[in-house]
Design a protein around this motif. Structure first.
Motif, PDB file in Angstrom:
ATOM      1  N   ARG A   1       0.842  -1.193   0.000  1.00  0.00           N
ATOM      2  CA  ARG A   1       0.000   0.000   0.000  1.00  0.00           C
ATOM      3  C   ARG A   1       0.883   1.250   0.000  1.00  0.00           C
ATOM      4  NH1 ARG A   1      -5.237  -1.276   3.911  1.00  0.00           N
ATOM      5  NH2 ARG A   1      -6.186  -2.733   2.428  1.00  0.00           N
ATOM      6  N   ILE A   2       0.404   2.300  -0.630  1.00  0.00           N
ATOM      7  CA  ILE A   2       1.146   3.555  -0.671  1.00  0.00           C
ATOM      8  C   ILE A   2       0.668   4.455   0.464  1.00  0.00           C
ATOM      9  CG2 ILE A   2       1.671   5.603  -2.048  1.00  0.00           C
ATOM     10  CD1 ILE A   2       2.917   2.913  -3.018  1.00  0.00           C
ATOM     11  N   PHE A   3       1.630   4.984   1.198  1.00  0.00           N
ATOM     12  CA  PHE A   3       1.362   5.795   2.394  1.00  0.00           C
ATOM     13  C   PHE A   3       2.073   7.134   2.246  1.00  0.00           C
ATOM     14  CE2 PHE A   3       2.938   6.391   6.987  1.00  0.00           C
ATOM     15  CZ  PHE A   3       1.896   7.239   7.302  1.00  0.00           C
ATOM     16  N   THR A   4       1.319   8.214   2.310  1.00  0.00           N
ATOM     17  CA  THR A   4       1.859   9.557   2.081  1.00  0.00           C
ATOM     18  C   THR A   4       1.798  10.405   3.344  1.00  0.00           C
ATOM     19  OG1 THR A   4      -0.300  10.403   1.355  1.00  0.00           O
ATOM     20  CG2 THR A   4       1.148   9.455  -0.336  1.00  0.00           C
ATOM     21  N   GLU A   5       2.635  11.438   3.374  1.00  0.00           N
ATOM     22  CA  GLU A   5       2.719  12.372   4.505  1.00  0.00           C
ATOM     23  C   GLU A   5       2.496  13.794   3.975  1.00  0.00           C
ATOM     24  OE1 GLU A   5       3.159  11.481   7.641  1.00  0.00           O
ATOM     25  OE2 GLU A   5       4.286   9.597   7.714  1.00  0.00           O
TER      26      GLU A   5
ATOM     27  N   ASP B   1      -2.423  -1.865  -3.713  1.00  0.00           N
ATOM     28  CA  ASP B   1      -3.668  -2.235  -3.051  1.00  0.00           C
ATOM     29  C   ASP B   1      -4.449  -1.039  -2.519  1.00  0.00           C
ATOM     30  OD1 ASP B   1      -5.426  -4.311  -1.825  1.00  0.00           O
ATOM     31  OD2 ASP B   1      -4.716  -3.420   0.042  1.00  0.00           O
ATOM     32  N   ALA B   2      -3.735   0.000  -2.083  1.00  0.00           N
ATOM     33  CA  ALA B   2      -4.432   1.084  -1.399  1.00  0.00           C
ATOM     34  C   ALA B   2      -3.586   2.352  -1.378  1.00  0.00           C
ATOM     35  CB  ALA B   2      -4.773   0.682   0.043  1.00  0.00           C
ATOM     36  N   PHE B   3      -4.274   3.476  -1.166  1.00  0.00           N
ATOM     37  CA  PHE B   3      -3.642   4.774  -0.936  1.00  0.00           C
ATOM     38  C   PHE B   3      -4.058   5.243   0.456  1.00  0.00           C
ATOM     39  CE2 PHE B   3      -3.790   9.362  -0.711  1.00  0.00           C
ATOM     40  CZ  PHE B   3      -2.619   9.774  -1.326  1.00  0.00           C
ATOM     41  N   PHE B   4      -3.077   5.450   1.313  1.00  0.00           N
ATOM     42  CA  PHE B   4      -3.325   5.944   2.665  1.00  0.00           C
ATOM     43  C   PHE B   4      -2.572   7.259   2.857  1.00  0.00           C
ATOM     44  CE2 PHE B   4      -5.448   2.174   3.504  1.00  0.00           C
ATOM     45  CZ  PHE B   4      -5.835   2.042   4.825  1.00  0.00           C
ATOM     46  N   ARG B   5      -3.034   8.038   3.803  1.00  0.00           N
ATOM     47  CA  ARG B   5      -2.346   9.275   4.131  1.00  0.00           C
ATOM     48  C   ARG B   5      -2.347   9.481   5.640  1.00  0.00           C
ATOM     49  NH1 ARG B   5      -4.495  14.964   3.198  1.00  0.00           N
ATOM     50  NH2 ARG B   5      -3.375  15.123   5.177  1.00  0.00           N
ATOM     51  N   SER B   6      -1.413  10.312   6.078  1.00  0.00           N
ATOM     52  CA  SER B   6      -1.365  10.698   7.488  1.00  0.00           C
ATOM     53  C   SER B   6      -2.470  11.702   7.764  1.00  0.00           C
ATOM     54  CB  SER B   6      -0.010  11.307   7.814  1.00  0.00           C
ATOM     55  OG  SER B   6       0.204  12.462   7.000  1.00  0.00           O
TER      56      SER B   6
ATOM     57  N   LEU C   1       4.068   1.492   2.263  1.00  0.00           N
ATOM     58  CA  LEU C   1       5.307   2.104   1.794  1.00  0.00           C
ATOM     59  C   LEU C   1       5.219   3.606   1.972  1.00  0.00           C
ATOM     60  CD1 LEU C   1       5.618   0.113  -1.556  1.00  0.00           C
ATOM     61  CD2 LEU C   1       6.772  -0.400   0.606  1.00  0.00           C
ATOM     62  N   GLN C   2       5.961   4.128   2.927  1.00  0.00           N
ATOM     63  CA  GLN C   2       5.969   5.576   3.154  1.00  0.00           C
ATOM     64  C   GLN C   2       6.766   6.236   2.021  1.00  0.00           C
ATOM     65  OE1 GLN C   2       8.539   7.348   6.092  1.00  0.00           O
ATOM     66  NE2 GLN C   2       6.865   8.562   6.936  1.00  0.00           N
ATOM     67  N   MET C   3       6.057   6.995   1.191  1.00  0.00           N
ATOM     68  CA  MET C   3       6.660   7.677   0.053  1.00  0.00           C
ATOM     69  C   MET C   3       6.804   9.155   0.403  1.00  0.00           C
ATOM     70  SD  MET C   3       6.794   4.934  -1.737  1.00  0.00           S
ATOM     71  CE  MET C   3       7.505   5.618  -3.227  1.00  0.00           C
ATOM     72  N   LEU C   4       8.020   9.601   0.568  1.00  0.00           N
ATOM     73  CA  LEU C   4       8.259  10.958   1.049  1.00  0.00           C
ATOM     74  C   LEU C   4       8.508  11.966  -0.068  1.00  0.00           C
ATOM     75  CD1 LEU C   4      10.430  10.152   4.196  1.00  0.00           C
ATOM     76  CD2 LEU C   4       8.000  10.782   4.109  1.00  0.00           C
ATOM     77  N   ASP C   5       8.842  11.499  -1.268  1.00  0.00           N
ATOM     78  CA  ASP C   5       9.013  12.397  -2.415  1.00  0.00           C
ATOM     79  C   ASP C   5       7.864  12.136  -3.376  1.00  0.00           C
ATOM     80  OD1 ASP C   5       9.729  13.940  -4.543  1.00  0.00           O
ATOM     81  OD2 ASP C   5      11.719  13.049  -4.824  1.00  0.00           O
TER      82      ASP C   5
END
Length: 307
Positions: free
Chosen positions: A4-8, A31-36, A284-288
């Motif tokens: 899953r993709i996890f954004t900040e 599978d998914a898009f998540f955010r803080s 997966l925390q994607m920071l860029d």
């Protein structure tokens, strides 16, 4: 293994940027898009163009995507009253056709509360427990019946407990490193337990605590999903890994020790080690968020191998 993709977004991202990343998430097979759920940038980031609200963002994405799951790691319990949160999540779930998941935590970043005038109570964990009882209780109340709750921090009287989510059961995520109260809370309310930014050893220990708490609560430990959140920094070669690490202000060796960094083969191997200690899902925390080629590489050379 789900990826899953996890954004900040508090670090600096407009809604349009998040929409671009969410659409790439869907197109590339994740599978998914998540955010803080934060309102203030951390570290040296300037946070421009300013924060976006987690549930307003997810409402927009619910209408702009069709397959991926959508959710939060973690919604801050200090930001919203539980009755209001139950309405918001149920509505976004309806807007998405039943693709929403709720990660709910106590809230921890005191500075953002000061910056935006949000109360920061001392008894956050006790409030979180009541919030979980209320949100899940409202959703579970049969249509035509009312919901009443008389707690220490929250009281609801004859609530119609509406609206209902599209899903029969919105998955609830609870996470953290706490050794006693967190596992017990997860055992009672969670569909998924997530441990953020943890080593293999710490992951194994915490999953063990949650499994034990589930058994004590009369649940089958296997009924819960166990997951990790880990920063991702993947490159086709060492030079690309180094460039991506520099872009997010991190060192390659530190990322390899504490996250998922290196070549696709190295990352696949490390994910396999987390699977061995019980993890079946990685955020997966994607920071860029400007580096969409990063997502493409992970999809084509990591996700493809895991599937």
């Amino acid at each position: 293994m789900d990826l899953r993709i996890f954004t900040e977004p508090q670090q600096g991202a407009s809604y349009e940027k998040l929409l671009t990343v969410a659409k790439a998430t869907e197109d590339l097979g994740f599978d998914a898009f998540f955010r803080s759920d934060h309102y203030l940038a951390m570290g040296s980031a300037d946070g421009l163009p300013g924060p976006t609200d987690a549930w307003i963002t997810l409402a927009g994405l619910a209408r702009e995507t069709s397959r991926i799951r959508l959710g939060t790691l973690m919604t801050a319990g200090t930001f919203r009253l539980p009755g209001v949160l139950a309405i918001q999540v149920a509505q976004v779930d309806q807007m998405s056709g039943g693709r929403v998941e709720l990660g709910l935590g106590a809230g921890w970043f005191e500075e953002e509360h000061k910056a935006y005038g949000i109360p920061f109570p001392k008894e956050k964990f006790g409030r979180l427990e009541e919030q979980l009882a209320i949100v899940t209780g409202l959703w579970q109340t049969e249509p035509g019946r009312t919901f009443t709750y008389d707690g220490t921090y929250y009281r609801l009287t004859d609530s119609p407990a509406l609206p209902k989510p599209a899903q029969a059961k919105v998955p609830v995520l609870i996470g953290g490193h706490g050794a006693v109260r967190t596992p017990r809370l997860a055992a009672r309310y969670a569909d998924e337990f997530n441990i953020p930014f943890a080593s293999l050893d710490d992951t194994a220990r915490q999953f063990g605590r949650v499994r034990a708490a589930a058994e004590e609560a009369g649940r089958k430990p296997g009924d819960l999903v166990y997951s990790n959140a880990l920063v991702a920094c993947v490159g086709r070669d060492d030079a690309q890994v180094a460039r991506r690490a520099a872009a997010i202000g991190r060192e390659v060796e530190e990322l390899k020790a504490n996250g998922l960094a290196g070549s696709p083969a190295e990352v696949v191997d490390r994910i396999g080690r987390f699977a061995e200690v019980g993890s079946s899902r990685v955020y997966l925390q994607m920071l860029d968020l400007d580096d969409l080629d990063h997502l493409d590489l992970i999809s084509s050379q990591v996700l493809s191998q895991l599937n």
